[in-house]
Design a protein around this motif. Structure first.
Motif, PDB file in Angstrom:
ATOM      1  N   TYR A 125      48.141  42.335  27.415  1.00  0.00           N
ATOM      2  CA  TYR A 125      47.130  41.279  27.372  1.00  0.00           C
ATOM      3  C   TYR A 125      47.430  40.296  26.243  1.00  0.00           C
ATOM      4  O   TYR A 125      47.327  39.074  26.417  1.00  0.00           O
ATOM      5  CB  TYR A 125      45.742  41.885  27.151  1.00  0.00           C
ATOM      6  CG  TYR A 125      45.046  42.388  28.397  1.00  0.00           C
ATOM      7  CD1 TYR A 125      44.809  41.549  29.479  1.00  0.00           C
ATOM      8  CD2 TYR A 125      44.590  43.706  28.482  1.00  0.00           C
ATOM      9  CE1 TYR A 125      44.148  42.003  30.617  1.00  0.00           C
ATOM     10  CE2 TYR A 125      43.930  44.181  29.622  1.00  0.00           C
ATOM     11  CZ  TYR A 125      43.715  43.318  30.677  1.00  0.00           C
ATOM     12  OH  TYR A 125      43.062  43.768  31.805  1.00  0.00           O
TER      13      TYR A 125
ATOM     14  N   PHE B 166      45.682  35.026  32.641  1.00  0.00           N
ATOM     15  CA  PHE B 166      45.375  36.179  33.484  1.00  0.00           C
ATOM     16  C   PHE B 166      45.009  35.680  34.876  1.00  0.00           C
ATOM     17  O   PHE B 166      44.170  34.784  35.027  1.00  0.00           O
ATOM     18  CB  PHE B 166      44.205  36.988  32.914  1.00  0.00           C
ATOM     19  CG  PHE B 166      43.904  38.231  33.704  1.00  0.00           C
ATOM     20  CD1 PHE B 166      44.605  39.407  33.481  1.00  0.00           C
ATOM     21  CD2 PHE B 166      42.926  38.230  34.690  1.00  0.00           C
ATOM     22  CE1 PHE B 166      44.341  40.558  34.217  1.00  0.00           C
ATOM     23  CE2 PHE B 166      42.650  39.369  35.434  1.00  0.00           C
ATOM     24  CZ  PHE B 166      43.363  40.534  35.187  1.00  0.00           C
TER      25      PHE B 166
ATOM     26  N   ALA C 217      40.254  40.950  30.269  1.00  0.00           N
ATOM     27  CA  ALA C 217      41.158  39.844  29.960  1.00  0.00           C
ATOM     28  C   ALA C 217      40.468  38.795  29.087  1.00  0.00           C
ATOM     29  O   ALA C 217      41.079  38.232  28.163  1.00  0.00           O
ATOM     30  CB  ALA C 217      41.673  39.213  31.249  1.00  0.00           C
TER      31      ALA C 217
ATOM     32  N   ILE D 274      41.306  32.492  32.716  1.00  0.00           N
ATOM     33  CA  ILE D 274      41.308  33.315  33.928  1.00  0.00           C
ATOM     34  C   ILE D 274      41.392  32.447  35.173  1.00  0.00           C
ATOM     35  O   ILE D 274      40.700  31.427  35.281  1.00  0.00           O
ATOM     36  CB  ILE D 274      40.006  34.155  34.017  1.00  0.00           C
ATOM     37  CG1 ILE D 274      39.702  34.867  32.690  1.00  0.00           C
ATOM     38  CG2 ILE D 274      40.079  35.125  35.187  1.00  0.00           C
ATOM     39  CD1 ILE D 274      40.672  35.942  32.291  1.00  0.00           C
TER      40      ILE D 274
END
Length: 366
Positions: free
Chosen positions: A257, A263, A279, A286
């Motif tokens: 991560y 992500f 995340a 995201i």
């Protein structure tokens, strides 16, 4: 009542158990489709009971023994989140028969049209609860379709992280490089996704979207063992910059991560999607689909990521490419992820429940 002691739910119950005398009934000891880490649970602050019964699915069972625990005036509140398992259905029918109040709680769901025999059965099972604990407007619509009314809906934050799990700031370029060196990552930019190699997760969509990405962008799929289908697709598309990484412990996963710039979760459907929470806690922007309830609740376009139409390869590529090539935008969105996710911790999840129940009790509504 829940189906299995998943690690994140056990953590939540241990937090909630600090504030009340908590008993949790589980259908089964674990889910057969999960790794061995799911068996390493610790019932520290609550009484956990694995019911005896007959397995009916990977994470469900038929446990008539549940009835002996559902006696009137033993518990102040009864929450049922396994309403789709045989055990949950038995419990609901018994509580109705005995006129004992209960609440239904769900992490999410997508409502169908309400037509047909199965849908009628679902409405029968889910109607009649005293209250319905929901995570999102989408979850509200799910409950409303199957028997709830708006005045019976209660909102709560769903999560898999503690406050301590949230980074203080987005990792710097230098910090990310250190993690990449430790993980032997050679690419200049890194995209990560986490999950099982099953069709529902949409990793085939991600692979197709990666075909046009620059080869100096590494894409790491962490958490499962790829089937021949995914291996062949990678080879056919010439995706040398795509890497399949197997299951990783929490501490190992944290390094992936923190090495990443973005992500991506291209799911075809997830009733929540806790990897989104995780995340965000690492300060990542995201990208996910309009069939991910966590995304619909936690991600805002141009703020901390993007929601793309499910199975839309071109739109997924467009948003991935936009973010991965713009360090300033990516960092700003990662900072917004960190700000937002503070509302979604085990501590706050427990607090919201206890604050509501305290007020509910004081108002004489119990």
């Amino acid at each position: 009542m829940v189906n299995v002691p998943s690690p994140y739910m056990v953590n939540y119950f241990n937090e909630l158990g600090k504030y009340c005398e908590l008993t949790v009934l589980f259908d089964k000891a674990t889910s057969t489709e999960r790794d061995d880490s799911w068996k390493e649970y610790n019932f520290k602050n609550f009484k956990g009971i694995i019911l005896k019964g007959v397995s009916t699915d990977v994470d469900a069972a038929f446990c008539p023994s549940v009835i002996k625990y559902l006696k009137k005036d033993v518990y102040d509140y009864i929450f049922i989140s396994n309403m789709a398992t045989p055990t949950g259905i038995i419990a609901i029918e018994y509580l109705r028969w005995k006129k004992i109040d209960y609440f239904l709680e769900s992490e999410g769901g997508f409502a169908k049209d309400g037509k047909g025999f199965k849908e009628k059965i679902k409405k029968h099972i889910m109607s009649g609860a005293k209250l319905y604990f929901s995570t999102t407007p989408v979850g509200d619509e799910y409950f409303l379709m199957y028997g709830a009314t708006k005045d019976k809906l209660v909102k709560y934050p769903f999560t898999s992280i503690y406050e301590k799990d949230i980074l203080k700031k987005v990792p710097s370029v230098e910090e990310k490089k250190e993690f990449r060196n430790e993980l032997s990552i050679k690419e200049e930019k890194v995209i990560i996704t986490v999950g099982q190699f099953i069709p529902r997760k949409g990793f085939d969509i991600l692979l197709k979207a990666c075909e046009k990405l620059s080869k100096n962008i590494g894409v790491y799929l962490v958490g499962g063992t790829p089937t021949d289908e995914y291996i062949q697709m990678k080879e056919q598309l010439g995706l040398d910059n795509v890497h399949f990484v197997g299951f990783k412990r929490t501490d190992e996963l944290a390094k992936y991560y923190q090495s990443a710039d973005l992500f991506v979760f291209p799911t075809r459907e997830d009733v929540w999607g806790l990897v989104i929470n995780e995340a965000m806690a690492y300060g990542l922007p995201i990208i996910t689909t309009d069939k991910c309830i966590a995304g619909l609740e936690l991600i805002k376009d141009d703020e901390n990521g993007y929601i793309v139409p499910v199975e839309d390869v071109d739109k997924l590529y467009e948003k991935m490419n936009k973010l991965i090539l713009n360090d300033t935008l990516s960092t700003k969105m990662g900072e917004n992820s960190l700000k937002k996710i503070h509302e979604y911790t085990f501590e706050n999840m427990a607090k919201v429940h206890m604050d509501f129940l305290t007020t509910y009790s004081e108002n004489g509504s119990r």
